[in-house]
Design a protein around this motif. Structure first.
Motif, PDB file in Angstrom:
ATOM      1  N   HIS A 145       0.355  -1.351  -0.536  1.00 17.70           N
ATOM      2  CA  HIS A 145       0.180   0.178  -0.393  1.00 17.70           C
ATOM      3  C   HIS A 145       1.321   1.157  -0.429  1.00 17.70           C
ATOM      4  N   GLN A 146       1.793   1.355   0.734  1.00 15.97           N
ATOM      5  CA  GLN A 146       2.963   2.675   0.819  1.00 15.97           C
ATOM      6  C   GLN A 146       3.837   2.383  -0.141  1.00 15.97           C
ATOM      7  N   ARG A 147       3.990   1.710  -0.747  1.00 13.65           N
ATOM      8  CA  ARG A 147       5.274   1.534  -2.067  1.00 13.65           C
ATOM      9  C   ARG A 147       4.597   0.856  -3.023  1.00 13.65           C
ATOM     10  N   ARG A 148       3.042   1.170  -3.214  1.00 15.02           N
ATOM     11  CA  ARG A 148       2.500   1.022  -4.880  1.00 15.02           C
ATOM     12  C   ARG A 148       3.215   1.693  -5.968  1.00 15.02           C
ATOM     13  N   THR A 149       2.909   3.336  -5.104  1.00 18.92           N
ATOM     14  CA  THR A 149       3.510   4.359  -6.215  1.00 18.92           C
ATOM     15  C   THR A 149       4.603   4.277  -7.059  1.00 18.92           C
ATOM     16  N   ALA A 150       5.559   3.465  -6.314  1.00 19.46           N
ATOM     17  CA  ALA A 150       7.655   3.949  -6.605  1.00 19.46           C
ATOM     18  C   ALA A 150       7.397   2.078  -7.413  1.00 19.46           C
ATOM     19  N   ARG A 151       6.635   1.430  -6.840  1.00 23.36           N
ATOM     20  CA  ARG A 151       6.555  -0.167  -7.575  1.00 23.36           C
ATOM     21  C   ARG A 151       5.939   0.111  -9.024  1.00 23.36           C
ATOM     22  N   LEU A 152       4.812   0.246  -9.153  1.00 19.33           N
ATOM     23  CA  LEU A 152       4.439   0.877 -10.761  1.00 19.33           C
ATOM     24  C   LEU A 152       5.266   1.497 -11.003  1.00 19.33           C
ATOM     25  N   ARG A 153       6.029   2.389 -11.135  1.00 17.20           N
ATOM     26  CA  ARG A 153       6.663   3.717 -11.606  1.00 17.20           C
ATOM     27  C   ARG A 153       7.952   1.892 -12.478  1.00 17.20           C
ATOM     28  N   VAL A 211      14.901   8.250 -16.699  1.00 17.56           N
ATOM     29  CA  VAL A 211      14.005   9.916 -15.720  1.00 17.56           C
ATOM     30  C   VAL A 211      13.710   9.302 -14.085  1.00 17.56           C
ATOM     31  N   ALA A 212      12.383   8.539 -15.070  1.00  8.52           N
ATOM     32  CA  ALA A 212      11.825   7.239 -14.545  1.00  8.52           C
ATOM     33  C   ALA A 212      12.330   6.587 -13.205  1.00  8.52           C
ATOM     34  N   ALA A 213      13.202   5.622 -13.676  1.00  9.02           N
ATOM     35  CA  ALA A 213      13.783   4.606 -13.181  1.00  9.02           C
ATOM     36  C   ALA A 213      14.397   5.511 -11.873  1.00  9.02           C
ATOM     37  N   ALA A 214      14.992   7.032 -11.701  1.00 10.66           N
ATOM     38  CA  ALA A 214      15.363   7.394 -10.809  1.00 10.66           C
ATOM     39  C   ALA A 214      14.284   8.469  -9.898  1.00 10.66           C
ATOM     40  N   ASN A 215      13.410   8.335 -10.302  1.00 10.02           N
ATOM     41  CA  ASN A 215      12.834   9.348 -10.408  1.00 10.02           C
ATOM     42  C   ASN A 215      11.242   8.645  -8.897  1.00 10.02           C
ATOM     43  N   MET A 216      11.653   6.849  -9.544  1.00 14.40           N
ATOM     44  CA  MET A 216      11.181   6.508  -8.178  1.00 14.40           C
ATOM     45  C   MET A 216      11.694   6.385  -7.090  1.00 14.40           C
ATOM     46  N   PHE A 217      12.572   6.076  -6.899  1.00 10.40           N
ATOM     47  CA  PHE A 217      13.179   6.294  -5.786  1.00 10.40           C
ATOM     48  C   PHE A 217      12.642   7.488  -4.957  1.00 10.40           C
ATOM     49  N   ASP A 218      11.917   8.519  -5.268  1.00 10.99           N
ATOM     50  CA  ASP A 218      11.918   9.750  -4.461  1.00 10.99           C
ATOM     51  C   ASP A 218      10.441   9.340  -4.271  1.00 10.99           C
ATOM     52  N   VAL A 219       9.909   8.743  -4.604  1.00 16.47           N
ATOM     53  CA  VAL A 219       8.628   8.062  -4.064  1.00 16.47           C
ATOM     54  C   VAL A 219       8.023   7.502  -3.587  1.00 16.47           C
ATOM     55  N   LEU A 220       9.141   7.085  -2.776  1.00 17.06           N
ATOM     56  CA  LEU A 220       9.535   6.053  -1.953  1.00 17.06           C
ATOM     57  C   LEU A 220       9.070   6.292  -0.253  1.00 17.06           C
ATOM     58  N   PRO A 221       8.285   5.431   0.561  1.00 17.18           N
ATOM     59  CA  PRO A 221       7.731   6.048   1.768  1.00 17.18           C
ATOM     60  C   PRO A 221       8.931   6.808   3.097  1.00 17.18           C
ATOM     61  N   SER A 222       8.372   6.764   3.754  1.00 16.85           N
ATOM     62  CA  SER A 222       9.252   7.581   4.592  1.00 16.85           C
ATOM     63  C   SER A 222      10.520   6.092   5.327  1.00 16.85           C
ATOM     64  N   ILE A 276      22.805   8.580 -10.744  1.00 16.64           N
ATOM     65  CA  ILE A 276      21.555  10.422 -10.988  1.00 16.64           C
ATOM     66  C   ILE A 276      21.828  11.856 -11.933  1.00 16.64           C
ATOM     67  N   PHE A 277      23.808  11.663 -11.728  1.00 16.48           N
ATOM     68  CA  PHE A 277      24.087  12.917 -12.912  1.00 16.48           C
ATOM     69  C   PHE A 277      23.409  13.307 -13.489  1.00 16.48           C
ATOM     70  N   CYS A 278      23.432  11.513 -14.675  1.00 16.93           N
ATOM     71  CA  CYS A 278      22.049  12.023 -16.046  1.00 16.93           C
ATOM     72  C   CYS A 278      20.931  12.444 -16.041  1.00 16.93           C
ATOM     73  N   ARG A 279      20.271  12.031 -15.005  1.00 12.88           N
ATOM     74  CA  ARG A 279      18.766  12.299 -15.134  1.00 12.88           C
ATOM     75  C   ARG A 279      18.897  13.813 -14.378  1.00 12.88           C
ATOM     76  N   ASN A 280      20.026  13.991 -13.882  1.00 16.69           N
ATOM     77  CA  ASN A 280      19.140  15.702 -13.532  1.00 16.69           C
ATOM     78  C   ASN A 280      20.176  16.336 -14.492  1.00 16.69           C
ATOM     79  N   PRO A 318      21.816   2.846 -21.411  1.00 15.00           N
ATOM     80  CA  PRO A 318      20.865   1.285 -20.470  1.00 15.00           C
ATOM     81  C   PRO A 318      21.424   0.857 -19.245  1.00 15.00           C
ATOM     82  N   PHE A 319      22.719   0.366 -19.347  1.00 11.22           N
ATOM     83  CA  PHE A 319      23.453   0.153 -18.241  1.00 11.22           C
ATOM     84  C   PHE A 319      22.835   0.828 -16.692  1.00 11.22           C
ATOM     85  N   LEU A 320      23.084   2.252 -17.097  1.00 12.29           N
ATOM     86  CA  LEU A 320      23.306   2.946 -15.421  1.00 12.29           C
ATOM     87  C   LEU A 320      21.143   2.811 -15.283  1.00 12.29           C
ATOM     88  N   THR A 321      21.076   2.923 -16.010  1.00 16.50           N
ATOM     89  CA  THR A 321      18.858   2.747 -15.847  1.00 16.50           C
ATOM     90  C   THR A 321      18.668   1.348 -14.839  1.00 16.50           C
TER      91      THR A 321
END
Length: 222
Positions: A28-36, A53-64, A142-146, A166-169
């Protein structure tokens, strides 16, 4: 091949049950990140900017509870932040003013690089010898994402890193999922001791990791 799959419900039933139960409890708490994460996997062997970008950003929506705790600010920093915010809020609204207020509000909260580093440590605690310098690989990711999100920087040579997108993703996706499984009770060290083919994303990433790491370091001059 069945041996490539991280979980084995036939030969290691207890581990399988433990991981599945824990995974469901956290869903329930991690579903958003897992769906990404799932949306990334559904692209198969197709890699583009959006997937990185999506692969990096899914870490940002993990719960606390899945990321580092906020850092307590000193009294001096709290006072300085309050003074700066008071000044900024008196200014007319605008992109720069609003961005500065947002940055002040995030002080002490874990940034994306800190969140990713936290998840990397969960993996390297069990698999550090199999994935040397994994934290370095994720920093480049993360540098690539930024680069794609915020624009270029004189401190980062994106042209050198671009062939490794591809490797970084894959590295981002592997750390995200493997750390999730490990927290749920997966014995990653035991799995890694077995022989594998390339029938699972974990096994494929492990198979070519050291060669790609060497090439990445050479390209980045590190």
């Amino acid at each position: 091949h069945p041996g490539d799959v991280p979980l084995d419900p036939i030969r290691r039933q207890d581990e399988f049950v433990c991981v599945i139960k824990s995974w469901i409890e956290d869903d329930h708490q991690r579903r958003t990140a897992r769906l990404r994460y799932l949306s990334c996997l559904q692209k198969g062997n197709f890699y583009d900017v959006d997937r990185l970008v999506a692969a990096a950003n899914m870490f940002d929506v993990l719960p606390s509870d899945a990321v580092p705790a906020p850092t307590a600010l000193t009294e001096d920093l709290l006072e300085a932040r309050a003074t700066i915010l008071d000044t900024l809020r008196k200014l007319p609204p605008g992109p720069d003013r609003d961005s500065a207020i947002s940055a002040m509000a995030r002080m002490g909260k874990p940034s994306l690089p800190k969140k990713v580093a936290h998840r990397v440590r969960i993996v390297t605690d069990q698999l550090g010898s199999e994935f040397p310098d994994l934290a370095y690989v994720l920093r480049i990711a993360i540098f690539c994402r930024n680069y794609f999100v915020h624009g270029g920087s004189d401190k980062f040579d994106f042209e050198a890193a671009e062939p490794f997108v591809p490797f970084l993703t894959d590295a981002l996706e592997f750390v995200f999922s493997a750390s999730d499984f490990i927290e749920a009770g997966w014995n990653a060290a035991r799995w890694c001791r077995d022989s594998h083919g390339t029938g699972h994303s974990f096994a494929r990433f492990r198979w070519g990791y050291e060669q790609m790491l060497s090439q990445l370091k050479a390209a980045m001059g590190t």
